[in-house]
Design a protein around this motif. Structure first.
Motif, mmCIF file in Angstrom:
data_model
loop_
_atom_site.group_PDB
_atom_site.id
_atom_site.type_symbol
_atom_site.label_atom_id
_atom_site.label_comp_id
_atom_site.label_asym_id
_atom_site.label_seq_id
_atom_site.Cartn_x
_atom_site.Cartn_y
_atom_site.Cartn_z
ATOM 1 N N VAL A 186 7.615 2.097 3.988
ATOM 2 C CA VAL A 186 7.278 1.312 5.176
ATOM 3 C C VAL A 186 5.819 0.854 5.092
ATOM 4 N N GLY A 187 4.946 1.737 4.637
ATOM 5 C CA GLY A 187 3.524 1.406 4.536
ATOM 6 C C GLY A 187 3.260 0.184 3.680
ATOM 7 N N LYS A 188 3.897 0.127 2.508
ATOM 8 C CA LYS A 188 3.708 -1.023 1.606
ATOM 9 C C LYS A 188 4.202 -2.310 2.255
ATOM 10 N N GLN A 189 5.385 -2.266 2.855
ATOM 11 C CA GLN A 189 5.947 -3.478 3.474
ATOM 12 C C GLN A 189 5.175 -3.901 4.714
ATOM 13 N N LEU A 190 4.727 -2.922 5.505
ATOM 14 C CA LEU A 190 3.954 -3.237 6.702
ATOM 15 C C LEU A 190 2.631 -3.903 6.315
ATOM 16 N N ALA A 191 1.975 -3.379 5.301
ATOM 17 C CA ALA A 191 0.704 -3.954 4.836
ATOM 18 C C ALA A 191 0.914 -5.395 4.381
ATOM 19 N N SER A 192 1.987 -5.623 3.664
ATOM 20 C CA SER A 192 2.319 -6.965 3.199
ATOM 21 C C SER A 192 2.529 -7.894 4.401
ATOM 22 N N ARG A 193 3.249 -7.419 5.383
ATOM 23 C CA ARG A 193 3.535 -8.197 6.596
ATOM 24 C C ARG A 193 2.249 -8.509 7.359
ATOM 25 N N LEU A 194 1.323 -7.537 7.408
ATOM 26 C CA LEU A 194 0.091 -7.706 8.174
ATOM 27 C C LEU A 194 -1.037 -8.357 7.364
ATOM 28 N N GLY A 195 -0.809 -8.537 6.075
ATOM 29 C CA GLY A 195 -1.828 -9.144 5.219
ATOM 30 C C GLY A 195 -3.023 -8.244 4.969
ATOM 31 N N VAL B 78 -10.233 7.720 2.587
ATOM 32 C CA VAL B 78 -9.375 6.574 2.871
ATOM 33 C C VAL B 78 -9.675 6.001 4.259
ATOM 34 N N LEU B 79 -9.779 6.873 5.257
ATOM 35 C CA LEU B 79 -9.980 6.420 6.624
ATOM 36 C C LEU B 79 -11.387 5.898 6.899
ATOM 37 N N SER B 80 -12.309 6.142 5.994
ATOM 38 C CA SER B 80 -13.657 5.610 6.187
ATOM 39 C C SER B 80 -13.780 4.188 5.634
ATOM 40 N N SER B 81 -12.726 3.661 5.061
ATOM 41 C CA SER B 81 -12.728 2.295 4.534
ATOM 42 C C SER B 81 -13.043 1.288 5.643
ATOM 43 N N ARG B 82 -13.844 0.296 5.305
ATOM 44 C CA ARG B 82 -14.201 -0.739 6.278
ATOM 45 C C ARG B 82 -13.067 -1.756 6.441
ATOM 46 N N GLU B 83 -12.263 -1.905 5.401
ATOM 47 C CA GLU B 83 -11.155 -2.867 5.510
ATOM 48 C C GLU B 83 -9.955 -2.211 6.180
ATOM 49 N N THR B 84 -9.189 -3.019 6.889
ATOM 50 C CA THR B 84 -7.998 -2.512 7.560
ATOM 51 C C THR B 84 -6.976 -2.057 6.535
ATOM 52 N N VAL C 2 14.213 -0.685 6.294
ATOM 53 C CA VAL C 2 12.752 -0.694 6.223
ATOM 54 C C VAL C 2 12.167 -1.870 7.007
ATOM 55 N N ASP C 3 12.748 -3.060 6.857
ATOM 56 C CA ASP C 3 12.189 -4.229 7.562
ATOM 57 C C ASP C 3 12.313 -4.105 9.081
ATOM 58 N N GLU C 4 13.311 -3.375 9.562
ATOM 59 C CA GLU C 4 13.438 -3.146 11.006
ATOM 60 C C GLU C 4 12.317 -2.228 11.503
ATOM 61 N N VAL C 5 11.991 -1.212 10.717
ATOM 62 C CA VAL C 5 10.903 -0.295 11.070
ATOM 63 C C VAL C 5 9.584 -1.066 11.075
ATOM 64 N N VAL C 6 9.362 -1.874 10.041
ATOM 65 C CA VAL C 6 8.146 -2.687 9.928
ATOM 66 C C VAL C 6 8.016 -3.609 11.139
ATOM 67 N N GLU C 7 9.110 -4.245 11.518
ATOM 68 C CA GLU C 7 9.116 -5.165 12.664
ATOM 69 C C GLU C 7 8.724 -4.441 13.955
ATOM 70 N N ARG C 8 9.282 -3.252 14.169
ATOM 71 C CA ARG C 8 8.949 -2.499 15.394
ATOM 72 C C ARG C 8 7.480 -2.125 15.455
ATOM 73 N N ILE C 9 6.925 -1.740 14.304
ATOM 74 C CA ILE C 9 5.502 -1.362 14.275
ATOM 75 C C ILE C 9 4.643 -2.613 14.514
ATOM 76 N N ALA C 10 4.976 -3.704 13.847
ATOM 77 C CA ALA C 10 4.209 -4.958 14.000
ATOM 78 C C ALA C 10 4.211 -5.413 15.458
ATOM 79 N N GLN C 11 5.363 -5.321 16.111
ATOM 80 C CA GLN C 11 5.447 -5.710 17.528
ATOM 81 C C GLN C 11 4.581 -4.804 18.404
ATOM 82 N N ALA C 12 4.606 -3.508 18.119
ATOM 83 C CA ALA C 12 3.809 -2.554 18.906
ATOM 84 C C ALA C 12 2.317 -2.813 18.746
ATOM 85 N N ILE C 13 1.904 -3.171 17.543
ATOM 86 C CA ILE C 13 0.477 -3.436 17.278
ATOM 87 C C ILE C 13 0.015 -4.689 18.017
ATOM 88 N N GLN C 14 0.902 -5.680 18.081
ATOM 89 C CA GLN C 14 0.529 -6.952 18.729
ATOM 90 C C GLN C 14 0.441 -6.849 20.244
#
Length: 169
Positions: A19-28, A69-75, A156-168
Motif C-alpha cells: 500500500v505504501g508504494k502505491q500510495l506514494a505513487s498516487r500522491l507523487g 526516516v521521519l526526520s526527512s524534510r520531504e513528504t 490495494v487500490d481501494e485501500v490507497v483510495e480510502r487513505i488519499a480521500q482521508a488525507i484530502q
C-alpha cells in the motif's frame, strides 16, 4: 520534526509495504519501508539481526531507523514494521510526524499472507499459533492511528483510495 508524512502501521501481512508504494505513487511523493532502512543501515537482514543479536538489538535499530526516516524534510509514505508501535518512543515519533493509518486484517488472511515469508522472524514455527498470540498481545497497539482500514477483502487500490480521500479532508 515535520508533520507531513503518512505513516502506515499494523500487523505483519496487512499490506503496509505494498500500500505504501502505491500510495506514494498516487500522491507523487517517495515511499520508504522502515524494515528496508534497518537492513541498509545495519548491513544485515532482519532475520539475521534477530538470530545473531536478539529482538532488543533489532528494536533499538528500528527506533534509530524510524527517527532517521521521519526526520526527512520531504513528504514520505512510511511503512513501519508490525512491532514498531510497541515502544512508546516510537509511537510518539510516529504521531508527531504525520498522519497515521493503521491497516488491519482478519487473522486467517494474515496467516495466508505471511506463512510463506522467511523474512518474518517473529512468525517462524507454528505461524497460526504465533499470529494469534501476537495479535492478542498487540490488540490495542495500533489504536492511536488517525484512520484504521481493514484490508481483509479490499484490493490495494481501494485501500490507497480510502487513505488519499482521508488525507484530502
Amino acid at each position: 520534526m515535520s508533520s507531513q508524512h503518512i505513516v502506515l502501521i499494523g500487523f505483519a501481512g496487512t499490506g503496509k509495504s505494498t500500500v505504501g508504494k502505491q500510495l506514494a505513487s498516487r500522491l507523487g511523493c517517495a515511499s520508504t519501508d522502515v524494515d528496508a532502512e534497518i537492513v541498509k543501515r545495519e548491513g544485515e537482514e532482519i532475520a539475521s539481526i534477530f538470530a545473531n543479536r536478539g529482538e532488543s538489538a533489532f528494536r533499538a535499530a528500528e527506533t534509530e531507523a524510524l527517527e532517521a526516516v521521519l526526520s526527512s524534510r520531504e513528504t514520505l509514505v512510511v511503512a513501519t514494521g508490525g512491532g514498531a508501535v510497541l515502544a512508546p518512543v516510537n509511537r510518539e515519533l510516529i504521531l508527531r510526524s504525520g498522519f497515521v493509518v493503521a491497516l488491519k486484517a482478519d487473522p486467517e488472511r494474515l496467516i495466508e499472507r505471511v506463512s510463506q515469508d522467511p523474512d518474518r522472524p517473529l512468525l517462524q514455527g507454528n505461524v497460526r499459533e504465533r499470529t494469534y498470540k501476537l495479535l492478542e498481545e498487540r490488540k490495542h497497539a495500533y489504536d492511536f492511528a488517525h484512520l484504521t482500514i481493514d484490508t481483509t477483502s479490499l484490493a490495494v487500490d481501494e485501500v490507497v483510495e480510502r487513505i488519499a480521500q482521508a488525507i484530502q479532508r
